[in-house]
Scaffold this motif. Structure first.
Motif, PDB file in Angstrom:
ATOM      1  N   LYS A  38      -9.662  -7.811 -19.291  1.00 11.69           N
ATOM      2  CA  LYS A  38      -9.963  -7.706 -17.815  1.00 11.69           C
ATOM      3  C   LYS A  38      -8.744  -6.794 -17.407  1.00 11.69           C
ATOM      4  O   LYS A  38      -8.057  -6.463 -18.212  1.00 11.69           O
ATOM      5  CB  LYS A  38      -9.430  -9.211 -17.359  1.00 11.69           C
ATOM      6  CG  LYS A  38     -10.351 -10.179 -17.458  1.00 11.69           C
ATOM      7  CD  LYS A  38     -10.066 -11.445 -16.809  1.00 11.69           C
ATOM      8  CE  LYS A  38     -11.387 -12.637 -16.878  1.00 11.69           C
ATOM      9  NZ  LYS A  38     -10.855 -13.895 -16.206  1.00 11.69           N
ATOM     10  N   GLN A  39      -8.928  -6.561 -16.024  1.00 14.56           N
ATOM     11  CA  GLN A  39      -7.832  -5.450 -15.595  1.00 14.56           C
ATOM     12  C   GLN A  39      -6.606  -6.058 -15.453  1.00 14.56           C
ATOM     13  O   GLN A  39      -6.518  -7.381 -15.076  1.00 14.56           O
ATOM     14  CB  GLN A  39      -8.259  -4.792 -14.279  1.00 14.56           C
ATOM     15  CG  GLN A  39      -9.498  -3.935 -14.560  1.00 14.56           C
ATOM     16  CD  GLN A  39     -10.049  -2.980 -13.363  1.00 14.56           C
ATOM     17  OE1 GLN A  39      -9.749  -3.579 -12.145  1.00 14.56           O
ATOM     18  NE2 GLN A  39     -10.253  -1.985 -13.324  1.00 14.56           N
TER      19      GLN A  39
ATOM     20  N   GLN B  55      -2.460  -9.631 -17.561  1.00 13.56           N
ATOM     21  CA  GLN B  55      -3.697  -8.633 -18.079  1.00 13.56           C
ATOM     22  C   GLN B  55      -4.084  -9.669 -19.153  1.00 13.56           C
ATOM     23  O   GLN B  55      -3.442  -9.842 -20.139  1.00 13.56           O
ATOM     24  CB  GLN B  55      -3.468  -7.489 -18.550  1.00 13.56           C
ATOM     25  CG  GLN B  55      -4.540  -6.776 -18.777  1.00 13.56           C
ATOM     26  CD  GLN B  55      -4.561  -5.054 -19.194  1.00 13.56           C
ATOM     27  OE1 GLN B  55      -3.268  -4.812 -19.248  1.00 13.56           O
ATOM     28  NE2 GLN B  55      -5.422  -4.381 -18.941  1.00 13.56           N
TER      29      GLN B  55
END
Length: 119
Positions: free
Chosen positions: A43-44, A39
């Motif tokens: 961001k995811q 990660q």
């Protein structure tokens, strides 16, 4: 209590290499699939690599040919060898394992290890 402990992160220059380790401990009967996620800030979390019980592997397109996942079942450990590192590989890396333990059967996560690729 099952625990996953990651190690091996750090600061590396572009083009360099790192090897991450993730060791599982506790009252473990069996470990099935193991995965590495990462990660980056803002961001995811994304799946980076997967290894099955019998050693079959799969990788995200962004790391194919550069990263290698492996496991040592005797040590309850999964590894991620990262070569030709790029700045965009900078992220916190997490291991995940599907474990049959005395407490239950479920997915367990490590605490994460920071990888920073920068000159």
């Amino acid at each position: 209590q099952v625990q996953l402990v990651e190690s091996g992160g750090g600061l590396v220059q572009p083009g360099g290499s790192l090897r991450l380790s993730c060791a599982a401990s506790g009252s473990i009967f069996s470990i099935y699939a193991m995965r590495w996620y990462r990660q980056a800030p803002g961001k995811q979390r994304e799946l980076v690599a997967f290894i099955s019980t019998n050693g079959s592997t799969n990788y995200a397109d962004s790391v194919k040919g550069r990263f290698t996942i492996s496991r040592d079942n005797a040590k309850n450990t999964v590894y991620l060898q990262m070569n030709s590192l790029k700045p965009e590989d900078t992220a916190v890396y997490y291991c995940n394992a599907h474990i049959w333990a005395r407490e239950n059967l479920g997915h367990y996560w490590g605490q994460g290890t920071q990888v920073t690729v920068s000159s």
